[in-house]
Design a protein around this motif. Structure first.
Motif, mmCIF file in Angstrom:
data_model
loop_
_atom_site.group_PDB
_atom_site.id
_atom_site.type_symbol
_atom_site.label_atom_id
_atom_site.label_comp_id
_atom_site.label_asym_id
_atom_site.label_seq_id
_atom_site.Cartn_x
_atom_site.Cartn_y
_atom_site.Cartn_z
ATOM 1 N N TYR A 195 -12.927 20.287 43.320
ATOM 2 C CA TYR A 195 -12.208 20.189 44.372
ATOM 3 C C TYR A 195 -11.547 21.810 42.704
ATOM 4 O O TYR A 195 -11.308 21.135 41.907
ATOM 5 C CB TYR A 195 -10.420 19.728 44.728
ATOM 6 N N SER A 196 -11.239 22.521 42.364
ATOM 7 C CA SER A 196 -10.658 23.953 42.452
ATOM 8 C C SER A 196 -12.244 24.048 41.044
ATOM 9 O O SER A 196 -12.897 23.706 40.682
ATOM 10 C CB SER A 196 -9.802 23.638 41.493
ATOM 11 N N GLY A 197 -11.993 24.542 40.181
ATOM 12 C CA GLY A 197 -13.081 25.277 38.825
ATOM 13 C C GLY A 197 -12.615 25.089 37.688
ATOM 14 O O GLY A 197 -12.015 23.899 37.490
ATOM 15 N N THR A 198 -13.237 25.301 37.143
ATOM 16 C CA THR A 198 -13.162 24.778 35.717
ATOM 17 C C THR A 198 -12.091 25.404 34.766
ATOM 18 O O THR A 198 -13.021 27.571 34.901
ATOM 19 C CB THR A 198 -14.760 24.924 34.849
ATOM 20 N N VAL A 199 -11.270 25.204 33.877
ATOM 21 C CA VAL A 199 -10.475 25.768 33.113
ATOM 22 C C VAL A 199 -10.953 26.386 31.605
ATOM 23 O O VAL A 199 -10.616 24.348 31.181
ATOM 24 C CB VAL A 199 -8.889 25.834 33.609
ATOM 25 N N PRO A 200 -11.562 27.013 30.843
ATOM 26 C CA PRO A 200 -11.265 26.885 29.618
ATOM 27 C C PRO A 200 -10.078 27.178 28.415
ATOM 28 O O PRO A 200 -9.325 27.614 28.752
ATOM 29 C CB PRO A 200 -12.455 27.867 28.769
ATOM 30 N N VAL A 201 -10.318 25.295 27.904
ATOM 31 C CA VAL A 201 -9.157 25.375 26.548
ATOM 32 C C VAL A 201 -9.646 26.383 25.049
ATOM 33 O O VAL A 201 -10.827 24.642 24.980
ATOM 34 C CB VAL A 201 -8.652 24.159 26.685
ATOM 35 N N TRP A 202 -9.727 27.406 24.533
ATOM 36 C CA TRP A 202 -9.961 27.040 23.194
ATOM 37 C C TRP A 202 -9.517 26.872 21.861
ATOM 38 O O TRP A 202 -8.349 26.832 21.517
ATOM 39 C CB TRP A 202 -9.481 29.024 23.254
ATOM 40 N N VAL A 203 -10.470 26.149 21.183
ATOM 41 C CA VAL A 203 -10.292 25.309 20.728
ATOM 42 C C VAL A 203 -10.243 26.862 19.460
ATOM 43 O O VAL A 203 -11.209 25.872 18.670
ATOM 44 C CB VAL A 203 -10.422 23.788 19.779
#
Length: 416
Positions: A147-155
């Motif tokens: 369910y839903s997509g992928t969200v990136p977190v930028w480190v």
């Protein structure tokens, strides 16, 4: 869809009982086999039911420096109208999974959870999708759906404060190169008048000759312009920690230029990976970002296959590019030769900052050849066991253990 070991065993037993019951005329065996088959069929129907869920997520924040805290907030809402859901769910966060309790979620209700995103290493952490597993009461069938997509977190790499910025380079007609702290306005070209242009910029003599209003275009020729060249070749960094230190130094220089409102370009040495059309671009096209809108170059028209890739990278913030960059194991010598040739041809700035590792010290001759195009060349070497030999005249070489050491020595070694 996955049948569990219990479900597979029961299905095999059902087939065996039905065959034996019909073959030897045992109604008891046939009844047991039919019951087992019905149980497996019921399990399939239960697992196939797809709950109506609405999943939303957001990172707080979605861009952090290495070591800073970031949290992911996940909300699961039951948009169905008839029945509550009782599911097993887990969210994907980088290399680990986070359990998400979805217990007796009634129609129209939602549940919210939050958890920490790992930021101990530089990179782009993909979060999601949420995987919901539907099981039957007997544990015969388990069906997982995303369910839903992928969200990136930028480190991003750590940014160390740099107090000083380089001076600009003012080139006189007699060939001298002077250092100036601020830009100077110089005539560049003429263009047609458009509504909104100031009349004091109209070039009346040319306008009378061509029969239409022509306007002067001026540029800041001596505004300090910085080019950061990050060596992302695997051959230059035997120890990956030296590459991490180089990334921190690149982020620090870029951030200092942004604070001073200076134009800065960030380039990578390694050749571009194939774009969506499958055509690779050259090493010089490895634009990471152009900031400030003042970097003006007049290169030859690029091939059509590189335009979309370069435009996409130019729109990407430089710290995001530094978060995503990885060591490239390709041909080290060819990559550096291509990018230095492009730098010499286009003259993208007046200060060149080259950041490399112990394996790149043997290639400093390529940087020395750029002294004619770039009055100031600073080389940062990270992770070297012994001091780097002095480079060409006017080229400053800084040996640093990490990004913090490079920032500490930045002011002391500047010779603009």
């Amino acid at each position: 869809m996955g049948i569990t070991a219990r479900g597979a065993g029961l299905l095999v037993a059902a087939v065996a009982l039905l065959v034996a019951g019909f073959r030897f005329a045992y109604p008891e065996l046939t009844l047991l086999g039919a019951a087992a088959a019905v149980a497996v069929g019921y399990a399939l129907l239960v697992a196939l039911w797809r709950p109506r869920l609405e999943v939303t997520r957001h990172a707080d924040p979605d861009r952090v420096s290495r070591g800073e805290s970031a949290r992911m907030v996940l909300t699961v809402r039951n948009t169905g109208r008839l029945r509550a859901v009782n599911l097993l769910a887990e969210d994907r966060c980088g290399e680990r999974t986070v359990p998400v309790p979805v217990l007796r979620l009634r129609p129209g209700r939602d549940t919210t959870i939050s958890y920490d995103v790992p930021t101990d290493r530089r990179g782009v952490v993909p979060v999601g999708p949420l995987r919901v597993t539907r099981r039957d009461p007997l544990g015969l069938v388990a069906l997982a759906r995303p369910y839903s997509g992928t969200v990136p977190v930028w480190v991003h790499p750590r940014v160390h404060p740099l107090a000083a910025v380089p001076r600009g380079a003012g080139r006189s007609l007699d060939g001298r190169v002077d250092g100036v702290p601020h830009g100077s306005i110089t005539f560049d070209s003429l263009r047609e008048y458009v509504v909104g242009d100031e009349l004091r910029r109209v070039h009346w003599r040319t306008s009378a000759r061509v029969g239409e209003l022509m306007v002067r275009e001026n540029v800041d020729t001596s505004l300090p312009r910085i080019v950061v060249l990050l060596d992302d070749r695997a051959a230059a960094h035997p120890d990956p920690e030296s590459f991490e230190a180089a990334c921190e130094a690149a982020a620090s220089v870029v951030a200092a230029a942004l604070r001073a409102d200076l134009p800065v370009a960030l380039l990578l040495v390694a050749p571009e990976q194939p774009a969506d059309d499958g055509q690779p671009t050259s090493a010089g096209d490895r634009w990471v970002s152009r900031i400030g809108g003042r970097l003006r170059a007049r290169p030859a028209a690029p091939p059509a296959t590189t335009v979309a890739s370069r435009a996409a990278e130019a729109a990407t913030p430089p710290l995001d590019r530094l978060a995503a960059v990885r060591l490239d194991p390709g041909d080290a010598g060819a990559a550096l030769g291509a990018v230095t040739a492009r730098l010499r041809q286009q003259r993208l700035g007046d200060t060149l900052v080259f950041l490399t590792g112990p394996g790149g010290r043997g290639d400093l001759g390529h940087l020395g050849a750029l002294r004619g195009a770039y009055p100031s060349v600073v080389v940062g070497v990270f992770g070297a066991a012994e001091p780097t030999p002095a480079g060409a005249t006017g080229m400053v070489v800084v040996d640093a253990a990490d990004g913090a050491a490079f920032a500490a020595e930045w002011d002391g070694v500047r010779r603009w």
